[in-house]
Design a protein around this motif. Sequence first.
Motif, PDB file in Angstrom:
ATOM      1  N   UNK A 193       0.850  -1.197   0.000  1.00  0.00           N
ATOM      2  CA  UNK A 193       0.000   0.000   0.000  1.00  0.00           C
ATOM      3  C   UNK A 193       0.884   1.245   0.000  1.00  0.00           C
ATOM      4  N   UNK A 194       0.539   2.184  -0.875  1.00  0.00           N
ATOM      5  CA  UNK A 194       1.256   3.469  -0.964  1.00  0.00           C
ATOM      6  C   UNK A 194       1.270   4.165   0.396  1.00  0.00           C
ATOM      7  N   UNK A 195       2.403   4.745   0.752  1.00  0.00           N
ATOM      8  CA  UNK A 195       2.613   5.458   2.022  1.00  0.00           C
ATOM      9  C   UNK A 195       2.617   4.518   3.227  1.00  0.00           C
ATOM     10  N   UNK A 196       2.516   3.239   2.967  1.00  0.00           N
ATOM     11  CA  UNK A 196       2.672   2.253   4.038  1.00  0.00           C
ATOM     12  C   UNK A 196       3.867   1.348   3.724  1.00  0.00           C
ATOM     13  N   UNK A 197       3.846   0.784   2.516  1.00  0.00           N
ATOM     14  CA  UNK A 197       4.901  -0.160   2.141  1.00  0.00           C
ATOM     15  C   UNK A 197       5.857   0.421   1.116  1.00  0.00           C
ATOM     16  N   UNK A 229      -6.681   8.535  -3.087  1.00  0.00           N
ATOM     17  CA  UNK A 229      -6.700   7.174  -2.556  1.00  0.00           C
ATOM     18  C   UNK A 229      -5.380   6.463  -2.866  1.00  0.00           C
ATOM     19  N   UNK A 230      -4.904   5.662  -1.918  1.00  0.00           N
ATOM     20  CA  UNK A 230      -3.574   5.062  -2.078  1.00  0.00           C
ATOM     21  C   UNK A 230      -3.585   3.862  -3.021  1.00  0.00           C
ATOM     22  N   UNK A 275      -2.940   0.381  -4.155  1.00  0.00           N
ATOM     23  CA  UNK A 275      -2.886  -0.843  -3.355  1.00  0.00           C
ATOM     24  C   UNK A 275      -2.797  -2.051  -4.269  1.00  0.00           C
TER      25      UNK A 275
END
Lengths: 301, 301
Positions: B50-54, B132-133, B135
């Motif tokens: 996920x963008x901004x997470x991974x 929206x990210x 994913x």
Amino acid sequence: MRESDLLSAIASRSANLGARFPHVLTGPGDDCAVVRIGTTDCLLTVDQVIEDRHFKKGTPLDLIARKAIARSISDIAAMAGTPICALATGAFSKDFDQAHADELSAALKRWGEYWNCPLVGGDIASLPRETDPLTLTVTVLGSTHAARGPILRSGAQPGDSIYVTGKLGGSFDPATGLGKHLTFEPRLAEARALADALGPNLHAMMDLSDGLGRDASRMADASRAHFELQADLIPRNAPDWHRAASEGEDYELLFTASGHVPAAVANSAVTRIGTVSSGSGCFIIESTNSINARDLGWDHT
Amino acid sequence: MRESDLLSAIASRSANLGARFPHVLTGPGDDCAVVRIGTTDCLLTVDQVIEDRHFKKGTPLDLIARKAIARSISDIAAMAGTPICALATGAFSKDFDQAHADELSAALKRWGEYWNCPLVGGDIASLPRETDPLTLTVTVLGSTHAARGPILRSGAQPGDSIYVTGKLGGSFDPATGLGKHLTFEPRLAEARALADALGPNLHAMMDLSDGLGRDASRMADASRAHFELQADLIPRNAPDWHRAASEGEDYELLFTASGHVPAAVANSAVTRIGTVSSGSGCFIIESTNSINARDLGWDHT
């Protein structure tokens, strides 16, 4: 972004996959992939449901979980298969609390088991922002029909009749966001009964998710055949045939077969709606008009 | 939301799955599920990025696709398995254009085939908003090691030594967002070589994603055993052992074994870092201090 164009590009890019990976019997582009494991053929499919796309914010979590599982189960039904097990992922907005996440994962597990398809794994992640949409994905592994094998969408033959189960349209109530699109019963029993009863005369099958018009066009393309559907034969929940063939999210079976087909299987009526001939394209005939079915239905742009 | 708590709840809720579904040999809670299909045991895993997470927004699409595939392949490696095929989903923000979506799906296909794991299906959807990210989810089906079967994380035995491949920490460069977390090589060859060489002496294995401290604690819990790790033995890319055991995203193998273990397998060094005894919990020993390893590492809250 036009999703159907992109999915077509992916499928055509993978057209020769089986030559390099002989265990891949059917790659991208059908309802499920068919993969040989040892001496057994398996079905594999994945689908996603996204807030404000596939359900409205505020829809009960139980119904969201149900739809996420049922969409992938419906892909298994489309091949006349039987579910074996499932994997699920959930991506939740930043403010989705632990209790709701736990309720949703319990519901995914319960609905999997309802269709005899236990959840064997998955993953959960928080999305970065509070506004990010709840997104679930469900992968299902299934077995093929023991006698008939997988029913592809590419097998329609000139001379076949075209059939659907149930009634089409009216799945989504715009006022409430509720409706059959959340509570449909995947046609597992119907598909198996058709494969049992028709055997080699059952030539092609798929489930209807994007509307009869668009989905029947896909089956005609995959089968390199010409489909003609009679507007007044389309069984419907919607007020007119155009909406019945366009609205989508029916999750009924579309199939073609030769020979005798029963008027009902398992819990569903079966209606003959058209014929297959040689040629290409899919057209809906309304008195003297012939409407290109590709222009109907639901494309996610 | 604390992801690890929720995943534990899901795993414990599924503890008796095999009693009702005898083809489920290992359910949620390990790196992969193990499912019997016909007479063949298979591995199944799914993971999401996920963008901004991974990964940071702006990371090259090729590296995002690579990471999405590699994370699930690493789960197959963790069981000493071999990938068979993959399914992928992509959910793109509203402004993600067709050309980028096509580039990303081509990269997913290419990286799958790089690890001999062809993409056989998937789904693509637009997310409702421009913010929206991005994913991706990747499901991988794999085969188990022919002689040794799947290596679970629950098999560690008192008297075992504890080992890791490679060096830990420093996978994520905070300045650029780049680093080994995007370019790691899943330890497929190393895991198979260990299963070949050690056979029944290879007792437990997993891949390190959330940091040695947290992941070794999970292995100790799953094995109902006591783990003691020596801080000064931990091989590291990070400047100190604490960061090496905490930062996560190593995608190296953690395993326990009895008997002789080679100092290197395939392309990786193997380092002995501790011992298993009877009891519970996982502790890291630094001179006279004993640090509870559970409090290290990365939990997504």
